[in-house]
Write a protein that holds these residues in place. Structure first.
Motif, PDB file in Angstrom:
ATOM      1  N   LYS A   1      39.286  25.164  17.626  1.00 61.31           N
ATOM      2  CA  LYS A   1      38.797  25.602  18.962  1.00 61.31           C
ATOM      3  C   LYS A   1      40.016  26.613  19.420  1.00 61.31           C
ATOM      4  O   LYS A   1      41.035  26.854  18.857  1.00 61.31           O
ATOM      5  CB  LYS A   1      39.169  24.299  19.925  1.00 61.31           C
ATOM      6  N   THR A   2      39.714  27.154  20.528  1.00 62.44           N
ATOM      7  CA  THR A   2      40.542  27.920  21.262  1.00 62.44           C
ATOM      8  C   THR A   2      41.594  27.266  22.140  1.00 62.44           C
ATOM      9  O   THR A   2      41.359  26.104  22.399  1.00 62.44           O
ATOM     10  CB  THR A   2      40.133  29.044  22.162  1.00 62.44           C
TER      11      THR A   2
ATOM     12  N   ASN B   1      35.847  36.460  16.549  1.00 63.42           N
ATOM     13  CA  ASN B   1      36.920  37.212  17.733  1.00 63.42           C
ATOM     14  C   ASN B   1      37.773  36.484  17.967  1.00 63.42           C
ATOM     15  O   ASN B   1      39.088  37.021  18.393  1.00 63.42           O
ATOM     16  CB  ASN B   1      36.046  37.622  18.977  1.00 63.42           C
ATOM     17  N   VAL B   2      37.889  35.086  17.722  1.00 61.94           N
ATOM     18  CA  VAL B   2      39.202  34.313  17.771  1.00 61.94           C
ATOM     19  C   VAL B   2      39.070  33.122  16.608  1.00 61.94           C
ATOM     20  O   VAL B   2      38.359  32.372  16.709  1.00 61.94           O
ATOM     21  CB  VAL B   2      39.096  33.388  19.167  1.00 61.94           C
ATOM     22  N   GLY B   3      39.954  33.507  15.789  1.00 68.79           N
ATOM     23  CA  GLY B   3      40.010  32.589  14.576  1.00 68.79           C
ATOM     24  C   GLY B   3      41.344  32.431  14.092  1.00 68.79           C
ATOM     25  O   GLY B   3      42.263  33.044  14.434  1.00 68.79           O
TER      26      GLY B   3
ATOM     27  N   ASN C   1      43.128  37.526  16.449  1.00 65.81           N
ATOM     28  CA  ASN C   1      43.532  36.712  17.721  1.00 65.81           C
ATOM     29  C   ASN C   1      43.949  35.393  17.308  1.00 65.81           C
ATOM     30  O   ASN C   1      43.717  34.226  17.997  1.00 65.81           O
ATOM     31  CB  ASN C   1      42.445  36.753  18.882  1.00 65.81           C
ATOM     32  N   HIS C   2      44.522  35.173  16.251  1.00 69.68           N
ATOM     33  CA  HIS C   2      45.030  33.993  15.726  1.00 69.68           C
ATOM     34  C   HIS C   2      45.905  32.984  16.527  1.00 69.68           C
ATOM     35  O   HIS C   2      45.982  31.729  16.686  1.00 69.68           O
ATOM     36  CB  HIS C   2      45.660  34.087  14.179  1.00 69.68           C
TER      37      HIS C   2
ATOM     38  N   ALA D   1      34.061  35.605  30.052  1.00 66.93           N
ATOM     39  CA  ALA D   1      34.366  34.774  29.086  1.00 66.93           C
ATOM     40  C   ALA D   1      34.899  35.788  28.017  1.00 66.93           C
ATOM     41  O   ALA D   1      34.419  35.974  26.976  1.00 66.93           O
ATOM     42  CB  ALA D   1      33.662  33.757  28.590  1.00 66.93           C
ATOM     43  N   ILE D   2      36.090  36.292  28.343  1.00 64.06           N
ATOM     44  CA  ILE D   2      36.636  37.409  27.449  1.00 64.06           C
ATOM     45  C   ILE D   2      37.998  37.181  26.795  1.00 64.06           C
ATOM     46  O   ILE D   2      38.720  36.247  27.321  1.00 64.06           O
ATOM     47  CB  ILE D   2      36.658  38.785  27.959  1.00 64.06           C
ATOM     48  N   VAL D   3      38.268  37.620  25.459  1.00 63.83           N
ATOM     49  CA  VAL D   3      39.605  37.354  25.024  1.00 63.83           C
ATOM     50  C   VAL D   3      40.569  38.012  25.618  1.00 63.83           C
ATOM     51  O   VAL D   3      40.683  39.212  26.248  1.00 63.83           O
ATOM     52  CB  VAL D   3      39.349  38.098  23.449  1.00 63.83           C
TER      53      VAL D   3
END
Length: 242
Positions: free
Chosen positions: A223-224, A194-196, A205-206, A180-182
């Motif tokens: 959420k992603t 890390n994701v926002g 990583n918007h 489960a990686i970006v």
């Protein structure tokens, strides 16, 4: 940690679930479950066998979900929900900025290792053995949290991990390899910071993030987008997934 969402779709999918056989609005139907075999069975597709499933979660923290007709704000139609709170929170309009349940449960060492300057709490883990006739498996998932956006880039940092152990087709063995990686990174884990919505400590990583303000079927504040976890396997060999 507060609540996180994971979802299932496609050949071998994963999803977040909700609690207590609730039907919350016409758009998202959820049920809590503490039956590891039932949850793991939601993730299989043709050519995949799952055995020896275990669940280590506080009561009410895990379950299944199905999005009804119309708007699908989760992004995945059905699957399993694993939370650090209670699944009953998820299937509501986004009408509370801090919806949460403190389970008073411990974290998890392999999860904490993904965010080494933080401490995890209220961990919820589904594990199972997997054998596939193919040489790769993939999961689609969504990570969601009430930590967005008030606690973005703070000392609070929800995190999701998907760990695999077993023979590596390239040689040697996987040992708790996190898949489960970006996207576009080698090993950046999927977490709040890390994701926002913007840049946090030099990480931006918007484009993978969705603000859920005004959502009518999902309580989480952010959420992603739908992400994919995949890994190469040796056909017909046993792997442990967490």
């Amino acid at each position: 940690m507060k609540n996180n969402i994971l979802t299932k779709s496609g050949f071998f999918g994963l999803v977040f679930v909700l609690v207590c056989s609730i039907s919350a609005s016409a758009q998202l139907n959820v049920s809590s479950s503490s039956n590891a075999a039932t949850l793991a069975a939601k993730l299989v597709g043709p050519g995949v066998t799952i055995t020896n499933a275990t669940l280590n979660c506080p009561t009410g923290a895990a379950g299944t979900f199905i999005a009804g007709p119309g708007v699908n704000e989760v992004g995945i139609r059905e699957g399993v929900l694993l939370t650090s709170g209670n699944v009953s929170i998820a299937a509501h309009s986004n009408n509370v900025g801090n919806a949460t349940v403190n389970n008073g449960a411990p974290g998890n060492a392999v999860l904490t290792a993904l965010i080494p300057t933080y401490v995890t709490y209220d961990a919820c883990m589904l594990e199972f053995d997997l054998e596939s006739i193919g040489n790769q498996v993939s999961f689609e998932y969504v990570f969601a949290s009430e930590e967005y956006e008030e606690y973005y880039c703070t000392q609070f940092n929800d995190v999701f991990g998907f760990f695999v152990s077993g023979p590596n087709p390239g040689g040697g063995a996987y040992t708790d390899r996190n898949i489960a990686i970006v996207p576009g990174t080698a090993n950046t884990p999927v977490s709040i910071n890390n994701v926002g919505p913007s840049s946090c400590m030099g990480i931006d990583n918007h484009t993978l993030y969705q603000n859920m303000s005004g959502a009518t079927t999902l309580q989480y504040d952010g959420k992603t987008k739908v992400l994919q976890a995949k890994i190469d396997l040796k056909p017909c060999k046993k792997y442990r997934f967490k």
